[in-house]
Design an enzyme around this catalytic site. Structure first.
Site, PDB file in Angstrom:
ATOM      1  N   GLU A 249       0.883  -1.183   0.000  1.00  0.00           N
ATOM      2  CA  GLU A 249       0.000   0.000   0.000  1.00  0.00           C
ATOM      3  C   GLU A 249       0.909   1.218   0.000  1.00  0.00           C
ATOM      4  O   GLU A 249       1.677   1.409   0.944  1.00  0.00           O
ATOM      5  CB  GLU A 249      -0.910  -0.018   1.222  1.00  0.00           C
ATOM      6  CG  GLU A 249      -1.853  -1.200   1.165  1.00  0.00           C
ATOM      7  CD  GLU A 249      -2.896  -1.196   2.251  1.00  0.00           C
ATOM      8  OE1 GLU A 249      -3.837  -1.983   2.136  1.00  0.00           O
ATOM      9  OE2 GLU A 249      -2.767  -0.414   3.213  1.00  0.00           O
ATOM     10  N   CYS A 283      -2.197   8.919   3.281  1.00  0.00           N
ATOM     11  CA  CYS A 283      -2.015   8.436   1.907  1.00  0.00           C
ATOM     12  C   CYS A 283      -3.239   8.752   1.066  1.00  0.00           C
ATOM     13  O   CYS A 283      -3.138   8.913  -0.143  1.00  0.00           O
ATOM     14  CB  CYS A 283      -1.735   6.950   1.913  1.00  0.00           C
ATOM     15  SG  CYS A 283      -3.020   6.036   2.730  1.00  0.00           S
TER      16      CYS A 283
HETATM   17  P1  NAP Z   1       8.581   4.840   3.960  1.00  0.00           P
HETATM   18  O1  NAP Z   1       9.738   5.732   4.064  1.00  0.00           O
HETATM   19  O2  NAP Z   1       8.380   4.085   2.708  1.00  0.00           O
HETATM   20  O3  NAP Z   1       8.653   3.853   5.192  1.00  0.00           O
HETATM   21  C1  NAP Z   1       7.676   2.864   5.435  1.00  0.00           C
HETATM   22  C2  NAP Z   1       8.306   1.727   6.198  1.00  0.00           C
HETATM   23  O4  NAP Z   1       9.297   1.093   5.385  1.00  0.00           O
HETATM   24  C3  NAP Z   1       9.033   2.180   7.460  1.00  0.00           C
HETATM   25  O5  NAP Z   1       8.879   1.202   8.461  1.00  0.00           O
HETATM   26  C4  NAP Z   1      10.461   2.248   6.987  1.00  0.00           C
HETATM   27  O6  NAP Z   1      11.400   2.135   8.041  1.00  0.00           O
HETATM   28  C5  NAP Z   1      10.522   1.025   6.084  1.00  0.00           C
HETATM   29  N1  NAP Z   1      11.639   1.032   5.145  1.00  0.00           N
HETATM   30  C6  NAP Z   1      12.477   2.043   4.802  1.00  0.00           C
HETATM   31  N2  NAP Z   1      13.396   1.618   3.907  1.00  0.00           N
HETATM   32  C7  NAP Z   1      13.142   0.306   3.675  1.00  0.00           C
HETATM   33  C8  NAP Z   1      13.729  -0.676   2.825  1.00  0.00           C
HETATM   34  N3  NAP Z   1      14.766  -0.403   2.040  1.00  0.00           N
HETATM   35  N4  NAP Z   1      13.192  -1.924   2.818  1.00  0.00           N
HETATM   36  C9  NAP Z   1      12.122  -2.217   3.587  1.00  0.00           C
HETATM   37  N5  NAP Z   1      11.536  -1.316   4.415  1.00  0.00           N
HETATM   38  C10 NAP Z   1      12.033  -0.064   4.458  1.00  0.00           C
HETATM   39  O7  NAP Z   1       7.229   5.636   4.208  1.00  0.00           O
HETATM   40  P2  NAP Z   1       6.956   6.664   5.371  1.00  0.00           P
HETATM   41  O8  NAP Z   1       7.806   7.861   5.111  1.00  0.00           O
HETATM   42  O9  NAP Z   1       7.057   6.009   6.692  1.00  0.00           O
HETATM   43  O10 NAP Z   1       5.410   6.975   5.129  1.00  0.00           O
HETATM   44  C11 NAP Z   1       4.949   7.872   4.168  1.00  0.00           C
HETATM   45  C12 NAP Z   1       4.530   7.183   2.892  1.00  0.00           C
HETATM   46  O11 NAP Z   1       3.637   6.119   3.161  1.00  0.00           O
HETATM   47  C13 NAP Z   1       3.779   8.077   1.945  1.00  0.00           C
HETATM   48  O12 NAP Z   1       4.243   7.863   0.639  1.00  0.00           O
HETATM   49  C14 NAP Z   1       2.340   7.609   2.059  1.00  0.00           C
HETATM   50  O13 NAP Z   1       1.553   7.867   0.956  1.00  0.00           O
HETATM   51  C15 NAP Z   1       2.527   6.174   2.281  1.00  0.00           C
HETATM   52  N6  NAP Z   1       1.347   5.592   2.913  1.00  0.00           N
HETATM   53  C16 NAP Z   1       0.508   4.803   2.158  1.00  0.00           C
HETATM   54  C17 NAP Z   1      -0.629   4.255   2.715  1.00  0.00           C
HETATM   55  C18 NAP Z   1      -1.547   3.381   1.915  1.00  0.00           C
HETATM   56  O14 NAP Z   1      -2.322   2.663   2.524  1.00  0.00           O
HETATM   57  N7  NAP Z   1      -1.515   3.400   0.609  1.00  0.00           N
HETATM   58  C19 NAP Z   1      -0.932   4.512   4.055  1.00  0.00           C
HETATM   59  C20 NAP Z   1      -0.075   5.325   4.786  1.00  0.00           C
HETATM   60  C21 NAP Z   1       1.069   5.850   4.199  1.00  0.00           C
HETATM   61  P3  NAP Z   1      12.030   3.488   8.688  1.00  0.00           P
HETATM   62  O15 NAP Z   1      10.908   4.221   9.282  1.00  0.00           O
HETATM   63  O16 NAP Z   1      12.957   2.960   9.684  1.00  0.00           O
HETATM   64  O17 NAP Z   1      12.699   4.233   7.562  1.00  0.00           O
END
Ligand code: NAP
Ligand code: MG
Length: 482
Positions: A249, A283
């Site tokens: 997602e 999101c």
């Molecule tokens: P993110 O940077 O992609 O991080 C999400 C999760 O992935 C965190 O636990 C992060 O850990 C982890 N992560 C980081 N690098 C990784 C890697 N190389 N491999 C595997 N996991 C890794 O997203 P965010 O900044 O936390 O959240 C914002 C984003 O989420 C926005 O783009 C938003 O649209 C999206 N979002 C989507 C939905 C949906 O349902 N479609 C819902 C909510 C949010 P760390 O925190 O330790 O970096």
């Protein structure tokens, strides 16, 4: 200073590195919430091995017995959700009412999902042969890695862990490093509910380290991820190596198309709340308004007026409608988008600044921002900002609006406001998004499937009844009984 530990195999354990990092309150950076583990791949490997071991017995329990554990968990959660809302507000920043709204919605979603234990149905079909029964049954897939973002730090882990456990899978949760405290509270609830050891595990630290390790571990059979599109893509690539199932997602650039809609006041209210809830860090936030030119002046005026009345402040203040953004880096990113939109020729009609002075100097506050004179090819019209920023684009007619709606790599949620029935049908049939909202904002419900298409989602939709398609695989059985 409170120090928190990982939860592996039913025990609270230090990370193998014995290193920790500080988590701070985004409303007040002098408020350190605690120290949390900086874990390594050794810790995730251990957690996955324990979850794999626990899967052997958990998956064989009757679904109704698994449900009994979750009923107990829900009772405990129902007692604690207000307190958890306070933890969430302090750690993530959204206003207290929204924070408690998130933890109370977790109760609702759990109550629906636990019932899935009685709805893990398969299919039975008539055979082509005599005395043969043909059935299709579901089996839990194994260890699930749940990787979650910071914007819904309690609800998203719940939305992954509870359906996984109900289906018979076991779980290793890696929460966002900015918001681990909510995940600790979740693990504490599982501990209190006396869930068997190894069934739910929590490992905290950096995604670049732990996410990679989980995505590459062959004992992990499913990765359920919510976060950015870039990280989702990386997870998908790693998962392909071992044919690990994924549920991704990801980001959105969600439009609200307004054309020939009589009640502009209502539309503006709906748009404002969908755009600025959680400081725009949803999101499914509306981040583009696409409006037919004959109603554009009136709608822009209403949006600017109403957004301008929203009070920005610490989430704990009852008057705050918009809290801080999650950290300084997020603030810089958001300000970068605003600045570049000006360079490209757009107009900042409201806000556009970081707030300073008094309480604002303690945290990361940005004014609700409305950007007008936006053309569809500008960055602000295409990229996800993930902050309190709304772009307004004018179009000549409904058909052009519909083309702009779909002119994005994303496809999460979309909204239309129109009184013309034929346009509603066109929008339903044409909008390239997982969730379509007609004549209201992009707010989802706790029993309805949730997900996106294009760069916004891959794999089974979460929440409602579709979620079990991710946590189970089908097995086809031919049974000659005579
Ligand atoms: P993110 O940077 O992609 O991080 C999400 C999760 O992935 C965190 O636990 C992060 O850990 C982890 N992560 C980081 N690098 C990784 C890697 N190389 N491999 C595997 N996991 C890794 O997203 P965010 O900044 O936390 O959240 C914002 C984003 O989420 C926005 O783009 C938003 O649209 C999206 N979002 C989507 C939905 C949906 O349902 N479609 C819902 C909510 C949010 P760390 O925190 O330790 O970096
Ligand atoms: Mg991130």
């Amino acid at each position: 200073m409170a120090k928190f530990l990982n939860y592996i195999n039913g025990e609270w354990v230090a990370p193998s590195s014995d290193q920790y990092y500080d988590v701070i309150n985004p409303a007040d950076r002098s408020d350190v919430i605690g120290q949390f583990p900086l874990s390594s791949s050794q810790d995730t490997d251990k957690a996955v091995a324990c979850a794999h071991e626990a899967f052997q017995s958990w998956s064989k329990l009757l679904p109704s017995v698994r449900a009994d554990y979750i009923y107990k968990f829900i009772d405990l959660l129902a007692d604690e959700f207000e307190d958890i809302g306070h933890v969430l507000c302090r750690e993530q920043g959204k206003p207290l009412a929204e924070s408690i709204g998130e933890s109370s919605r977790a109760v609702k979603e759990c109550r629906y999902i636990v019932g899935e234990s009685t709805r893990l149905y398969g299919i039975s079909l008539p055979s082509e042969r005599p005395n043969v029964s043909n059935t299709i049954v579901r089996e839990p897939i194994g260890v699930i890695a749940a990787i979650t973002p910071w914007n819904f730090p309690f609800l998203t882990p719940i939305r992954k862990a509870i359906p996984a456990l109900i289906a018979g899978c076991t779980v290793v949760l890696k929460p966002a490093n900015i918001t681990p405290h909510c995940a600790v509270r979740l693990a504490m609830l599982f501990e209190k509910a006396e869930i068997p050891k190894g069934v739910f595990n929590l490992v905290m630290g950096k995604g670049s380290v732990l996410g990679e390790a989980l995505s590459n571990n062959p004992l992990v059979k499913g990765i359920t991820f919510t976060g950015s599109t870039g990280v989702g893509r990386q997870i998908n690539l790693s998962a392909a190596q071992h044919f690990t199932k994924v549920q991704l997602e990801m980001g959105g650039k969600n439009p609200a198309l307004v054309a020939d809609f009589n009640d502009l006041n209502f539309a503006a209210d709906q748009i404002i709340s969908a755009a600025f809830a959680n400081a725009g860090q949803r999101c499914t936030a509306i981040s583009r308004v696409i409006v037919k030119k004959d109603q554009a002046d009136a709608l822009e005026k209403l949006i600017v007026e109403k957004a301008g009345q929203m009070t920005v402040g610490p989430g704990m203040e009852p008057t705050s409608k918009i809290g801080p953004v999650v950290d300084d880096a997020a603030g810089d990113d958001i300000m970068g988008y605003i600045e570049r939109s000006k360079t490209e020729g757009a107009t900042v009609a409201l806000g556009g600044n970081r707030l300073t002075g008094g309480v604002y100097d303690n945290g990361y506050y940005i004014e609700p921002t409305v950007i007008t004179n936006v053309s569809p090819d500008m960055e602000i019209a295409k990229q996800e900002v993930f902050g309190p920023v709304l772009a307004i684009i004018r179009v000549d007619d409904f058909a052009q609006g519909l083309a702009v709606v779909n002119d994005t790599p994303y496809g999460l949620a979309s909204a239309v406001f129109t009184d013309i029935q034929a346009n509603i049908c066109d929008f339903m049939n044409t909008s390239q998004s997982g969730m379509v909202h007609i004549n209201h904002g992009t707010v989802s419900e706790s029993f309805m499937p949730f997900g996106g298409v294009k760069a916004s989602g891959l794999g089974a939709f979460s929440i409602g009844t579709t979620n079990k398609d991710f946590f189970t695989n089908y097995k086809v059985i031919y049974h000659q009984y005579k």
